[in-house]
Design an enzyme around this catalytic site. Structure first.
Site, PDB file in Angstrom:
ATOM      1  N   ALA A 117       6.937  -8.125 -10.327  1.00 46.11           N
ATOM      2  CA  ALA A 117       6.888  -7.389 -11.588  1.00 46.11           C
ATOM      3  C   ALA A 117       5.874  -6.248 -11.540  1.00 46.11           C
ATOM      4  O   ALA A 117       5.654  -5.563 -12.528  1.00 46.11           O
ATOM      5  CB  ALA A 117       6.561  -8.343 -12.726  1.00 46.11           C
ATOM      6  N   SER A 135       0.903 -10.209  -7.870  1.00 48.92           N
ATOM      7  CA  SER A 135       0.741 -11.627  -7.576  1.00 48.92           C
ATOM      8  C   SER A 135       0.181 -11.810  -6.163  1.00 48.92           C
ATOM      9  O   SER A 135      -0.580 -12.750  -5.921  1.00 48.92           O
ATOM     10  CB  SER A 135       2.087 -12.345  -7.706  1.00 48.92           C
ATOM     11  N   ASP A 143      -5.349  -3.143  -6.162  1.00 51.99           N
ATOM     12  CA  ASP A 143      -4.961  -4.460  -6.675  1.00 51.99           C
ATOM     13  C   ASP A 143      -6.016  -5.516  -6.362  1.00 51.99           C
ATOM     14  O   ASP A 143      -6.395  -6.318  -7.222  1.00 51.99           O
ATOM     15  CB  ASP A 143      -3.623  -4.895  -6.062  1.00 51.99           C
TER      16      ASP A 143
HETATM   17  C1  GLA Z   1       0.729  -1.172  -5.159  1.00 48.30           C
HETATM   18  C2  GLA Z   1      -0.396  -1.127  -4.130  1.00 48.30           C
HETATM   19  C3  GLA Z   1      -1.643  -0.436  -4.687  1.00 48.30           C
HETATM   20  C4  GLA Z   1      -1.293   0.902  -5.319  1.00 48.30           C
HETATM   21  C5  GLA Z   1      -0.100   0.761  -6.273  1.00 48.30           C
HETATM   22  C6  GLA Z   1       0.372   2.086  -6.795  1.00 48.30           C
HETATM   23  O1  GLA Z   1       0.377  -2.018  -6.236  1.00 48.30           O
HETATM   24  O2  GLA Z   1      -0.739  -2.419  -3.701  1.00 48.30           O
HETATM   25  O3  GLA Z   1      -2.597  -0.272  -3.667  1.00 48.30           O
HETATM   26  O4  GLA Z   1      -1.055   1.886  -4.348  1.00 48.30           O
HETATM   27  O5  GLA Z   1       0.991   0.126  -5.654  1.00 48.30           O
HETATM   28  O6  GLA Z   1      -0.610   2.673  -7.575  1.00 48.30           O
END
Ligand code: GLA
Length: 382
Positions: free
Chosen positions: A120, A124, A169
């Site tokens: 999503a 996760s 993330d």
């Molecule tokens: C994914 C990647 C992040 C980032 C986003 C886009 O979630 O894991 O590092 O690049 O895409 O912003």
């Protein structure tokens, strides 16, 4: 999440002694695909995460049970023992990355589960990596700092899961703070918490439940485009280290020296840098309407220039616009997943009902809806 089922399973499989850890997924208000370009991101941890019971077993084996997949994986912690189950590779990768940094850790037993919706765009996988990086650091008293834990998660993605992701993330998962978003400068790793409590508005995710199989390779290709453009700009402007350092006029200068596709990708990234700064300024003035306008602009860029949207996401974005929602855009890597919406409280019910009806009329299924609650990052549970 009720962790009773995790504890019960651990007792059944491995015994009565264990510790409990958790790490959250994340949202991102703005600043998408900027992290690996040395730009800004603006994420926050959410109240959905991975929860693990874990205890050292004094062998060299890891015995991991995923409740969500109802599957066990047993592996040694040497490089050649890469497990076949994709979910187990995240744990294996974290262990390997810790060892590569010179730490000796023994095996352990674990049972884990999560409530971050898979695919999503709420990370996760970062929640899983951060849970184990944080737990193993604590249990084996390794004294790594929080940033190193985030880097371990990122390196796991790069080296064991095939995604050349940025740091957003894992950073958000480890560093998250209740009721705050964190603005991170991915070039310097300086960060600042911003209290986020938009009076009169709600943040809500609408999930297309679309997950594209080729998302990882498409993601890696976006990154390569950015690197190519950056190299060309760098050769003329030595002060530019990352693509996010470049200005629009630098990009125009090299337009004929890069492919049309690469040019479009860079156009998005450089535009997005300004939008994050505009959002920060607007937040200081409690001006959520400007925040929302920037979100729509980001969606357009992600859809038309960076090309990481899809028809379901574009559709939900249009529905939001028609319902008078202040801001809406595809969140995270894209190619499916959610839109994030900033919506006035009095418009919320109508927006959700309309999104549900129109989406199911068009695509034959309802989108899922998640209210965003900004929560704390990685931690041990008592
Ligand atoms: C994914 C990647 C992040 C980032 C986003 C886009 O979630 O894991 O590092 O690049 O895409 O912003």
């Amino acid at each position: 999440m009720d962790t009773t089922i995790i504890k019960d399973k651990f007792r059944l499989l491995f015994g009565d002694k264990f510790y409990m850890y958790t790490s959250p997924g994340r949202i991102n208000l703005i600043g998408e695909h900027t992290d690996y370009n040395g730009g800004y991101v603006f994420p926050g941890a959410i109240d959905k995460g991975i929860y693990a019971a874990i205890y050292p077993n004094a062998t060299q084996q890891v015995r991991a049970f995923s409740l969500d997949y109802n599957e066990q994986s047993v592996f040694e912690t040497t490089e050649k023992d890469l497990p076949s189950q994709p979910w187990a590779r995240y744990i294996f990768g974290v262990v390997r990355e810790i060892k590569k940094r010179g730490f000796e850790i023994s095996g352990f037993d674990t049972v884990f589960a999560g409530d971050v919706p898979l695919g999503a765009g709420m990370s996760s996988s970062a929640a899983l990596e951060s849970t184990f990086a944080y737990a193993l650091n604590d249990i084996f008293s390794l004294n790594m700092d929080k940033l190193t834990l985030a880097y371990i998660g990122q390196a796991t993605e790069h080296n064991y899961c095939g995604v050349k992701c940025g740091i957003m993330d894992q950073f958000a998962s480890v560093f998250g703070k209740k009721n705050s978003l964190v603005r991170l400068n991915c070039a310097t790793m300086e960060y600042e918490y911003f209290p986020f409590n938009p009076q009169g508005y709600k943040l809500v995710l609408t999930d297309t439940c679309v997950k594209h199989e080729l998302a990882s390779s498409a993601y890696n290709r976006r990154r390569e485009s950015c690197e190519r453009v950056c190299e060309v700009i760098k050769s003329r402007h030595q002060e530019v280290k990352f693509l996010s350092d470049a200005t629009m006029s630098m990009l125009q200068e090299v337009k004929n020296h890069v492919s049309d596709e690469d040019y479009l990708r860079a156009l998005y990234v450089i535009g997005e840098k300004q939008r994050v700064l505009d959002v920060c300024k607007a937040l200081e003035n409690n001006d959520y309407e400007t925040v929302g306008k920037c979100m729509y602009a980001t969606h357009k860029g992600m859809s038309k220039e960076y090309e990481v949207s899809c028809s379901e996401l574009d559709f939900l974005n249009d529905v939001a616009k028609d319902c008078g929602v202040s801001g809406s855009r595809v969140m995270g890597g894209g190619f499916g997943g959610c839109t994030i919406n900033l919506v006035k409280e009095e418009l919320y019910d109508n927006f959700i009902a309309t999104a549900r009806n129109k989406f199911s009329e068009k695509f034959g299924k309802e989108p899922k809806v998640y209210d965003v609650v900004i929560s704390d990052g990685s931690r041990k549970l008592e």
